[in-house]
Design an enzyme around this catalytic site. Structure first.
Site, short mmCIF file in Angstrom:
data_model
loop_
_atom_site.label_atom_id
_atom_site.label_comp_id
_atom_site.label_asym_id
_atom_site.label_seq_id
_atom_site.Cartn_x
_atom_site.Cartn_y
_atom_site.Cartn_z
N ASN A 31 0.83 -1.21 0.00
CA ASN A 31 0.00 0.00 0.00
C ASN A 31 0.86 1.26 0.00
O ASN A 31 1.98 1.28 0.54
CB ASN A 31 -1.01 0.00 1.15
CG ASN A 31 -0.42 -0.27 2.51
OD1 ASN A 31 0.67 -0.80 2.64
ND2 ASN A 31 -1.16 0.09 3.55
N VAL A 32 0.34 2.28 -0.63
CA VAL A 32 1.03 3.57 -0.75
C VAL A 32 0.01 4.66 -0.41
O VAL A 32 -0.96 4.85 -1.14
CB VAL A 32 1.59 3.78 -2.18
CG1 VAL A 32 2.22 5.16 -2.31
CG2 VAL A 32 2.62 2.70 -2.52
N CYS B 72 -10.01 -5.60 1.42
CA CYS B 72 -11.18 -4.74 1.63
C CYS B 72 -12.17 -4.92 0.48
O CYS B 72 -11.84 -5.48 -0.57
CB CYS B 72 -10.76 -3.28 1.78
SG CYS B 72 -10.19 -2.50 0.25
N CYS C 10 -4.32 0.93 -2.15
CA CYS C 10 -4.20 -0.32 -1.40
C CYS C 10 -3.12 -1.20 -2.06
O CYS C 10 -2.78 -1.01 -3.23
CB CYS C 10 -5.52 -1.07 -1.40
SG CYS C 10 -6.73 -0.44 -0.22
N CYS D 187 -11.17 -3.69 -2.91
CA CYS D 187 -10.11 -4.49 -3.54
C CYS D 187 -10.62 -5.85 -3.99
O CYS D 187 -10.10 -6.43 -4.94
CB CYS D 187 -8.92 -4.61 -2.59
SG CYS D 187 -8.05 -3.03 -2.52
N GLU E 72 -3.42 -4.04 -3.13
CA GLU E 72 -3.99 -4.74 -4.28
C GLU E 72 -3.89 -3.90 -5.55
O GLU E 72 -3.81 -4.44 -6.66
CB GLU E 72 -5.46 -5.09 -4.00
CG GLU E 72 -5.66 -6.13 -2.91
CD GLU E 72 -5.72 -5.55 -1.50
OE1 GLU E 72 -5.20 -4.43 -1.29
OE2 GLU E 72 -6.28 -6.21 -0.62
N1 THU Z 1 -5.29 -1.56 2.90
C1 THU Z 1 -4.81 -2.28 1.84
O1 THU Z 1 -3.73 -1.98 1.31
N2 THU Z 1 -5.55 -3.32 1.40
C2 THU Z 1 -6.69 -3.77 1.98
O2 THU Z 1 -7.32 -4.70 1.46
C3 THU Z 1 -7.13 -3.18 3.24
C4 THU Z 1 -6.55 -1.84 3.54
C5 THU Z 1 -4.50 -0.42 3.37
C6 THU Z 1 -5.05 0.94 3.00
C7 THU Z 1 -4.41 1.81 4.08
O3 THU Z 1 -3.13 2.21 3.62
C8 THU Z 1 -4.24 0.91 5.26
O4 THU Z 1 -4.43 -0.41 4.78
C9 THU Z 1 -5.22 1.18 6.39
O5 THU Z 1 -6.54 1.19 5.90
#
Ligand code: THU
Length: 135
Positions: free
Chosen positions: A49-50, A93, A60, A96, A62
């Site tokens: 994630n960035v 999530c 995310c 995603c 993904e």
């Molecule tokens: N996040 C993801 O990268 N993927 C997911 O499926 C759930 C949430 C990240 C987004 C954010 O940077 C951090 O988790 C907290 O929500």
């Protein structure tokens, strides 16, 4: 059409997902996520994630993974896992799940907190490209 799904080595996928954690940019949530997938032609791809100062623009893990899918040759996702900062399995999530659905190989599997599940199980009755066919 016959589909040859490559054998899934979940331990290797988990290793890649955990390795991706170290690349996460998470100054706001401090919640790194690492994702990894096996493509239908046997590649392993990953993503982290960035985040962004404009919180809603956060990418995310993904998103990075799907970008990597295309950057490394395209194809479809046969198996997927993502992990939290402790390296524990994380459910993707809702947004995603939709993102992954678009690029699912037939029978795509996800390692989840409740075991191995298919894409159809984690996103039942999904909206997808099929709804736009013939428009
Ligand atoms: N996040 C993801 O990268 N993927 C997911 O499926 C759930 C949430 C990240 C987004 C954010 O940077 C951090 O988790 C907290 O929500």
């Amino acid at each position: 059409m016959t589909t040859q799904t490559p054998a899934v080595n979940w331990d290797v996928l988990l290793e890649h997902a955990r390795a991706a954690l170290s690349h996460a940019y998470v100054p706001y949530s401090k919640y790194p996520v690492g994702a990894a997938a096996l493509t239908d032609d046997g590649r392993i791809i990953s993503g982290c994630n960035v985040e962004n100062a404009s919180y809603g623009l956060t990418l995310c893990a993904e998103c990075a993974l799907v970008s990597s899918l295309h950057m490394t040759g395209g194809g479809l996702l046969a198996a997927f896992v993502c992990v939290d900062g402790a390296g524990e399995i994380l459910m993707p999530c809702g947004r995603c799940r939709q993102l992954l659905y678009e690029f699912r190989a037939p029978g795509m599997q996800l390692m989840t907190v409740s075991g191995i599940r298919t894409m159809d199980e984690v996103l039942p009755d999904a909206f997808g490209p099929q709804h736009l066919e013939g428009q």
